[in-house]
Scaffold this motif. Structure first.
Motif, short mmCIF file in Angstrom:
data_model
loop_
_atom_site.label_atom_id
_atom_site.label_comp_id
_atom_site.label_asym_id
_atom_site.label_seq_id
_atom_site.Cartn_x
_atom_site.Cartn_y
_atom_site.Cartn_z
N UNK A 17 0.79 -1.23 0.00
CA UNK A 17 0.00 0.00 0.00
C UNK A 17 0.82 1.27 0.00
N UNK A 18 2.09 1.17 -0.32
CA UNK A 18 2.96 2.35 -0.37
C UNK A 18 3.00 2.90 -1.79
N UNK A 19 3.09 4.16 -1.91
CA UNK A 19 3.19 4.77 -3.24
C UNK A 19 2.48 6.10 -3.26
N UNK A 20 2.42 6.75 -4.38
CA UNK A 20 2.78 6.24 -5.69
C UNK A 20 4.29 6.00 -5.81
N UNK A 21 4.64 5.09 -6.68
CA UNK A 21 6.03 4.72 -6.90
C UNK A 21 6.43 5.27 -8.27
N UNK A 22 7.47 6.08 -8.27
CA UNK A 22 7.96 6.69 -9.50
C UNK A 22 9.39 6.23 -9.70
N UNK A 23 9.68 5.65 -10.84
CA UNK A 23 11.04 5.21 -11.15
C UNK A 23 11.76 6.24 -11.97
N UNK A 24 13.07 6.20 -11.91
CA UNK A 24 13.89 7.13 -12.67
C UNK A 24 15.13 6.41 -13.17
N UNK A 25 15.34 6.49 -14.45
CA UNK A 25 16.57 5.94 -15.04
C UNK A 25 17.48 7.09 -15.42
#
Length: 184
Positions: A17-25
């Motif tokens: 239930x954690x997030x929002x999850x944002x990825x970064x490359x």
């Protein structure tokens, strides 16, 4: 490193239930400073979408160094509530000598970048958790992975048996990260 390396951990975080999850490359053969450069803009977008005034950041390996640079030297302190680094060479690593690109020099023990980070003021508003493993062949030990000189690091967790990439897929590490992110 590709965002796909984070999928096991991201799935566990979302399932908790954690997030929002944002990825970064970022270009892993480029400069740490350049990789840290766009973090404030990305964080501002994430905070707006989530309706919050701070973000939590998880960085693995060089990603932890990039995040630490942003927090310590490029305005991220306070924007980041919690930084969790996993297998990051905070004091450099000898193995970078056989690497490619700019990190070959920047991540060396004693490099100008490592000296600059060591001399940077400690973040005053960002809590830092450092996770590392004695079984990590790329960031092999206490003198490479620790931030012992930094008083804001009140949380250091050491595993004995996880390799550099298995730190990202370990259920034990995921449980630890979930616990730290749930703490207020």
């Amino acid at each position: 490193m590709s965002e796909t390396c984070y999928w096991p951990l991201a799935r566990r975080l979302a399932g908790a239930g954690l997030g929002p999850i944002v990825g970064y490359e970022y270009w892993t053969l480029g400069k740490v400073v350049e990789a840290a450069g766009g973090r404030s803009e990305l964080a501002a977008r994430a905070m707006q979408e989530a309706g919050t005034d701070a973000v939590d950041v998880i960085g693995h390996s060089m990603g932890g160094v990039v995040a630490r640079y942003w927090i310590s030297l490029a305005g991220g302190d306070g924007v980041v509530r919690r930084l969790i680094t996993i297998g990051s060479p905070h004091a450099g690593t000898e193995i970078s000598a056989i690497g490619l690109g700019r990190p070959q020099k920047e991540l060396q023990v004693g490099s100008v970048l490592m000296q600059r980070l060591a001399a940077a003021p400690a973040p005053s508003r960002t809590a830092i958790t450092v996770i590392w493993s004695r079984g990590d062949a790329l960031v092999p030990g206490r003198r490479h992975a620790r931030l012992s000189h930094d008083p804001t690091v009140s949380d250091e967790v050491v595993f004995d048996d996880l390799g550099h990439m298995s730190l990202l897929s370990s259920d034990r590490v995921a449980d630890l990260v979930i616990d730290r992110l749930r703490r207020r």
